[in-house]
Write a protein that holds these residues in place. Structure first.
Motif, mmCIF file in Angstrom:
data_model
loop_
_atom_site.group_PDB
_atom_site.id
_atom_site.type_symbol
_atom_site.label_atom_id
_atom_site.label_comp_id
_atom_site.label_asym_id
_atom_site.label_seq_id
_atom_site.Cartn_x
_atom_site.Cartn_y
_atom_site.Cartn_z
ATOM 1 N N ARG A 1 1.501 -0.452 -8.729
ATOM 2 C CA ARG A 1 0.073 -0.678 -8.493
ATOM 3 C C ARG A 1 -0.338 -2.143 -8.473
ATOM 4 O O ARG A 1 -1.411 -2.495 -7.968
ATOM 5 C CB ARG A 1 -0.756 0.101 -9.527
ATOM 6 C CG ARG A 1 -2.236 0.169 -9.186
ATOM 7 C CD ARG A 1 -2.451 0.867 -7.851
ATOM 8 N NE ARG A 1 -3.779 0.741 -7.294
ATOM 9 C CZ ARG A 1 -4.203 -0.331 -6.624
ATOM 10 N NH1 ARG A 1 -3.451 -1.403 -6.483
ATOM 11 N NH2 ARG A 1 -5.413 -0.314 -6.093
ATOM 12 N N THR B 1 -4.875 -10.384 -2.640
ATOM 13 C CA THR B 1 -5.118 -8.937 -2.539
ATOM 14 C C THR B 1 -4.917 -8.478 -1.097
ATOM 15 O O THR B 1 -4.999 -9.278 -0.160
ATOM 16 C CB THR B 1 -6.554 -8.574 -2.942
ATOM 17 O OG1 THR B 1 -7.445 -9.147 -1.973
ATOM 18 C CG2 THR B 1 -6.911 -9.075 -4.325
ATOM 19 N N ASN B 2 -4.694 -7.186 -0.934
ATOM 20 C CA ASN B 2 -4.476 -6.680 0.418
ATOM 21 C C ASN B 2 -5.711 -6.841 1.305
ATOM 22 O O ASN B 2 -5.577 -6.970 2.525
ATOM 23 C CB ASN B 2 -4.010 -5.227 0.359
ATOM 24 C CG ASN B 2 -2.553 -5.149 -0.077
ATOM 25 O OD1 ASN B 2 -1.928 -6.186 -0.346
ATOM 26 N ND2 ASN B 2 -2.012 -3.953 -0.146
ATOM 27 N N GLN C 1 -8.359 -1.606 -7.317
ATOM 28 C CA GLN C 1 -8.276 -2.679 -6.317
ATOM 29 C C GLN C 1 -9.535 -3.555 -6.325
ATOM 30 O O GLN C 1 -9.439 -4.767 -6.168
ATOM 31 C CB GLN C 1 -8.055 -2.075 -4.922
ATOM 32 C CG GLN C 1 -7.657 -3.077 -3.852
ATOM 33 C CD GLN C 1 -6.248 -3.630 -4.043
ATOM 34 O OE1 GLN C 1 -5.432 -3.064 -4.744
ATOM 35 N NE2 GLN C 1 -5.991 -4.758 -3.417
ATOM 36 N N ASP D 1 0.837 -1.208 0.000
ATOM 37 C CA ASP D 1 0.000 0.000 0.000
ATOM 38 C C ASP D 1 0.870 1.255 0.000
ATOM 39 O O ASP D 1 0.639 2.187 -0.764
ATOM 40 C CB ASP D 1 -0.925 0.029 1.231
ATOM 41 C CG ASP D 1 -2.197 -0.771 1.017
ATOM 42 O OD1 ASP D 1 -2.527 -1.090 -0.143
ATOM 43 O OD2 ASP D 1 -2.874 -1.080 2.018
ATOM 44 N N GLY E 1 -9.342 -6.243 -8.707
ATOM 45 C CA GLY E 1 -8.307 -7.266 -8.513
ATOM 46 C C GLY E 1 -7.385 -7.320 -9.719
ATOM 47 O O GLY E 1 -7.100 -6.288 -10.342
ATOM 48 N N SER F 1 -7.657 4.671 -7.538
ATOM 49 C CA SER F 1 -6.788 3.573 -7.118
ATOM 50 C C SER F 1 -7.600 2.487 -6.401
ATOM 51 O O SER F 1 -7.381 1.288 -6.624
ATOM 52 C CB SER F 1 -5.678 4.115 -6.205
ATOM 53 O OG SER F 1 -4.738 3.112 -5.914
ATOM 54 N N ILE F 2 -8.541 2.883 -5.573
ATOM 55 C CA ILE F 2 -9.424 1.891 -4.940
ATOM 56 C C ILE F 2 -10.228 1.162 -6.023
ATOM 57 O O ILE F 2 -10.446 -0.051 -5.938
ATOM 58 C CB ILE F 2 -10.363 2.557 -3.910
ATOM 59 C CG1 ILE F 2 -9.554 3.142 -2.743
ATOM 60 C CG2 ILE F 2 -11.396 1.553 -3.378
ATOM 61 C CD1 ILE F 2 -10.398 3.866 -1.689
ATOM 62 N N THR G 1 -9.274 -4.108 7.119
ATOM 63 C CA THR G 1 -8.308 -3.302 6.368
ATOM 64 C C THR G 1 -7.740 -2.148 7.193
ATOM 65 O O THR G 1 -6.507 -1.993 7.262
ATOM 66 C CB THR G 1 -8.914 -2.839 5.030
ATOM 67 O OG1 THR G 1 -8.947 -3.978 4.144
ATOM 68 C CG2 THR G 1 -8.113 -1.732 4.380
ATOM 69 N N PRO H 1 -0.330 -4.441 -4.455
ATOM 70 C CA PRO H 1 -1.450 -4.669 -3.529
ATOM 71 C C PRO H 1 -2.466 -5.698 -4.036
ATOM 72 O O PRO H 1 -3.384 -6.056 -3.310
ATOM 73 C CB PRO H 1 -2.122 -3.282 -3.431
ATOM 74 C CG PRO H 1 -1.070 -2.306 -3.853
ATOM 75 C CD PRO H 1 -0.279 -3.035 -4.916
ATOM 76 N N ILE H 2 -2.302 -6.126 -5.294
ATOM 77 C CA ILE H 2 -3.292 -7.031 -5.885
ATOM 78 C C ILE H 2 -2.817 -8.477 -5.880
ATOM 79 O O ILE H 2 -3.529 -9.365 -5.406
ATOM 80 C CB ILE H 2 -3.636 -6.575 -7.326
ATOM 81 C CG1 ILE H 2 -4.311 -5.195 -7.305
ATOM 82 C CG2 ILE H 2 -4.507 -7.611 -8.019
ATOM 83 C CD1 ILE H 2 -4.513 -4.578 -8.673
ATOM 84 N N MET I 1 -14.679 -0.648 0.402
ATOM 85 C CA MET I 1 -14.091 0.092 -0.721
ATOM 86 C C MET I 1 -15.178 0.855 -1.487
ATOM 87 O O MET I 1 -15.007 2.032 -1.819
ATOM 88 C CB MET I 1 -13.337 -0.869 -1.640
ATOM 89 C CG MET I 1 -12.099 -1.470 -0.979
ATOM 90 S SD MET I 1 -10.970 -2.281 -2.149
ATOM 91 C CE MET I 1 -11.657 -3.935 -2.184
#
Lengths: 587, 587
Positions: A423, A431-432, B402, A391, B405, B398-399, A509, A426-427, B341
């Motif tokens: 980028r 995934t985070n 995410q 992150d 994925g 950015s989210i 999270t 985090p995937i 998210m």
């Protein structure tokens, strides 16, 4: 933009956080003497800075290229890889029995950090090979080890990890690839995989694919999965029945070929079973745990590279007078807001590095001694390392772009590439969000919750030993507040059961973030305490040591409070998450 | 990925936050009736959703293409622009006297938001033209207005803004382009500009460049700068002596040609003075203030688009069982962490939209009535809008990646484009660091600090009127804590002088964040209060209104606390920022 390996920083963290001297005293790690460590980091620094870093931008622009069923890597990649093999770097942390150097994982991680800073797309090749080595060393038969492990460790061959299928991304248990037993003890593999990193390339002679597949009579879910070796070239030199069918067009890591793979289109893909039938997930977890730490390392590495670029630019670029002072334009590093960005990058990168090395060293300690506390710490910290470090990798790369201003948005500058490359971390490798669930759902509860309690007690003792005043004393309130929030949140998290587990998931999270920042702040404070001791004793590089203290203070004062404030959001439950009916969520 | 204009949301915010009904009662805005507003947003929604949105991805992939001194736009762009001109959209907020429709800026902003969500790269063309219209309407002579303003308002011609030179980025006063007076009252312009958005293209017949340059006898700095019109084609149809010399290779907005421009290579570039000699910066500020609000709008727009994509994907993608519940895989929207998210994206986007519309409406109110309080509010909120909304634009995009994925990292999905596109907005039109300094250095102190005090009193009164319990009552503690932190920070900020101004500069960026989040939380709470009233009265769409309340609560409980905790970091001063000597900052 160039890259200079941060050797003094790496050595300091290896020394103070990973306790490398302590590791070197354990059986098997005797070679990790201070001289050896210095020599390795310094030689690696030359290789990564002079050979791999210059290929980062050109590799990004050229990308890997698919022609027919071959992937051609960008110019210079093959030669650079040959240099890596020649230097014996592929076997740094690998078992001595198969030709490796048997050095601690944490030391190999420091080298891998350099490689990743220099060229993240390229470093994935080495990371995947390390994972394959890990899995084969732990689970393959002596024959398979002799045939495949040795050449992976020498670096002559590279490895891959084939989990993902279109319908089975995060949910590995949903995979459909099949394996049929053959009379000769081998298997025939059939199926399609996607997102296979370095699934095909031209830098090594052979590619050893580790493939998860399901036997016809296997139970559903993860228990029915077995692990197979499917080499690109079979022992007799013939091409195996597997091929790349596509290469993804991605946001970043353009020089890392992300392949779609097809196995057994002609029903002739030979696979060799690794370990027992049905034990594939266990073998995969062996490599995934290390891979997760290595992916966390990517966050550290890309943040370091972004910081170096931003710092160099800020020292040179002259623009505008200082706020509230004078009329002459100054170098932008003199502007307070630019300093905020640079100090944020520096402090955050160092916190994440310390966390990552601590985790890697716990793995070493557990392997070398079988110590359950070390193993538990490694398990606990692995999801935190993976998610927090990746992150912040994205966040710091984005700040790096901002320091460059308009130039940062122009691709030629290189800052944008770091953001694009960062980028993915985090995937992939879970995934985070999945890391956060692993932390709260599995890791907190392990061994009756002893591992987080032990860590938090250690932090509490450390705070208690800090002086009441001065630079180190100034750290106290931030560490105390952070730790109190983390303890409260942990107790709340582990107190939920039944339906309230959805509340745990809802807070996972931000909980992981609080965990990462608090432990990161502690690890920086620990470095500051050592720095203060050395300064008092008149030892070491005074400027470096003073910087360590200021960095710990900046992190504590500027970056810890918003994380500490997550205690509320973590423990509010999931009610509001589901309060809006789906149809009313969008336009 | 498609785009659906969020018309119900836009109308609700125009109604409750911008007070469009109140604006419609002011002189000149009588056309902004509810029916008209509905018709405009709905027609714009068709144009943006059906015409501009489908060109977003193809435009990104093709990019704009430089050949010789011509730039060719991607396929479909010319036709789409023609549709925009035909519909009269270019003149929506422009003066009636020159063919515009004279509608409020905030309504034009709602349309521009749609256009930007649909196709950010394309929307920059319209945004720059709006800026040129603004500057010419306020400062140009009647003759120049007749010749240029009319065709900009019809959309037949487009406008650009030429400030930046290689050595003069953020520091506009450092620019070197020259202007020489001619006997016929025109000027000859000579110089090079960089980063000129839509500086050359093929979608309109003529391009009206607004160019900042310096007369030979002008004083140094910003006072010596004058503004000129340099049209691509002169009134007699001849090509002016100006041309594009390069197009940047950028991280995002690939379909927006970012041009290097050369003026007067043959000493024949004709320029027409806008306003007085030496008054160029004033004219530029006219357009920059609006442009800053419009750039803030880009953050809202890209966040909205990213949210729509992520929401649609999350509703369809089936993966893994719920944490702690059952074995069957569910759609990922059912996972608590994915909900976090999505709710974060929804709530943050709505907060930023409300802030942006409030600022735009204050501009309208100030223009229509000359009200000093409204003008002061617009001035105060402009840097907050620009920086907060563009920061969250990047964060939400950015989210969005995410949520997708692994697919999010693949370019074809489209989520990555939003992240790439969004990244420019915190940089151009004054970096967000500069916005923060504008806020603390200029805006807080305006008119004796009355504007922030008035706003904070309004928020305090609002909180006082909230019920003590229930959904609205639950908002109270978060709003109170946020406001208290913001008030304290503001008092501290404005109390510094002399050397302590460096402390102010050091805290500026987190201060702006605290400002944006707190005011955003207030504006969501205000919408929730209206929603509760309407629900109680049995009016309106109940699901939409209930969602407004839940969204305000989510924002307050989950997203305000970390921002409120910035009070400490804001007020710690700059000591640690400069504690490390430069040589010890890096490896």
């Amino acid at each position: 933009m160039t890259y200079t390996a941060p050797i003094a920083e790496q050595r300091f963290v290896l020394d103070t956080i990973a306790d490398l001297p302590g590791l070197a005293a354990l059986p098997g790690f005797g070679d990790a003497t201070p001289d050896m460590v210095e020599a390795i980091l310094s030689e690696a620094g030359k290789l990564t800075g002079n050979v791999f870093a210059p290929l980062n931008w050109s590799g990004d622009q050229a990308g890997s290229r698919l022609e027919g069923d071959q992937v051609f890597m960008p110019e210079g990649f093959k030669d650079a890889y040959a240099r890596y093999v020649e230097g014996g770097w592929a076997g740094l942390g690998a078992p001595v029995a198969h030709g490796g150097q048997g050095l601690p994982f944490v030391l190999a991680s420091a080298v891998q950090e350099q490689l990743t800073s220099a060229n993240m797309a390229f470093s994935l090749c080495m990371m995947l090979s390390m994972g394959a080595i890990e899995a084969l060393a732990a689970h393959a038969s002596p024959e398979l080890q002799e045939r495949y492990l040795t050449k992976l460790i020498s670096g002559e061959w590279t490895g891959t990890m084939n989990l993902t299928e279109p319908q089975a991304g995060s949910d590995v248990g949903a995979l459909r690839s099949r394996a049929e037993r053959q009379a000769d003890g081998t298997y025939r593999i059939k199926g399609s995989k996607i997102f296979i990193t370095w699934g095909e390339h031209d830098v090594a002679e052979n590619i050893i694919h580790l493939v998860l597949a399901r036997l016809p009579d296997a139970p559903p879910g993860t228990k029915g999965i077995s692990l197979f070796i499917c080499p690109k070239f079979l022992p007799d030199g013939a091409r195996n029945d597997l091929r790349v069918t596509g290469v993804e067009h991605k946001l970043g890591i353009h020089a890392s070929p992300t392949c779609s793979m097809s196995f057994g289109e002609h029903d002739k893909c030979v696979g060799y079973l690794v370990g027992e039938e049905g034990a594939g997930m266990r073998a995969m977890f062996t490599m995934m745990n290390h891979a997760r730490i290595n992916v966390g390392l990517q966050g550290v590495a890309i943040a370091e590279r972004a910081y170096q670029g931003a710092l160099a630019f800020a020292k040179e670029r002259v623009q505008s007078a200082k706020f509230g002072g004078g009329r002459d334009p100054v170098r932008i590093i003199e502007h307070a807001d630019v300093r905020r960005m640079l100090m944020t990058m520096k402090a955050t990168t160092e916190a994440a590095r310390a966390l990552t090395y601590l985790t890697a060293a716990a793995v070493d300690r557990a392997h070398a001694t079988g110590d359950k506390a070390a193993a538990g710490l490694a398990d606990l910290l692995t999801p935190v390392t993976k998610a927090y470090a990746t992150d912040i990798g994205v966040e710091m790369a984005s700040i790096g772009v901002q320091v460059f201003g308009g130039m940062g948005f122009v691709e030629e500058t290189g800052a944008a590439q770091h953001l694009r490359d960062s980028r993915i971390a985090p995937i992939y490798e879970g995934t985070n969000g999945i890391q956060a669930l692993d932390l709260v759902g599995r890791k907190l509860g392990m061994d009756g919750g002893t591992h987080w309690r032990t860590l938090f007690l250690e932090i509490r003792d450390f705070i208690g030993d800090l002086p009441k005043a001065g630079d180190l004393g100034a750290l106290r309130p931030y560490l105390e507040d952070g730790l109190a929030a983390l303890e409260n949140a942990s107790v709340w998290m582990t107190g939920n059961s039944g339906d309230a587990l959805t509340d745990t998931a809802a807070g996972a999270t931000p909980y992981l973030r609080l965990f990462g920042v608090t432990v990161g702040g502690y690890l920086l404070a620990k470095q500051a305490a050592v720095a203060a001791q050395r300064l008092a004793a008149g030892e070491g590089d005074a400027a470096f040591l003073r910087a360590k203290i200021a960095t710990a203070r900046f992190f504590a004062e500027q970056l810890m409070p918003p994380a500490t404030a997550l205690l509320g959001p973590i423990t509010r439950g999931s009610g509001l998450f589901y309060a809006i009916e789906e149809a009313a969520l969008g336009a």
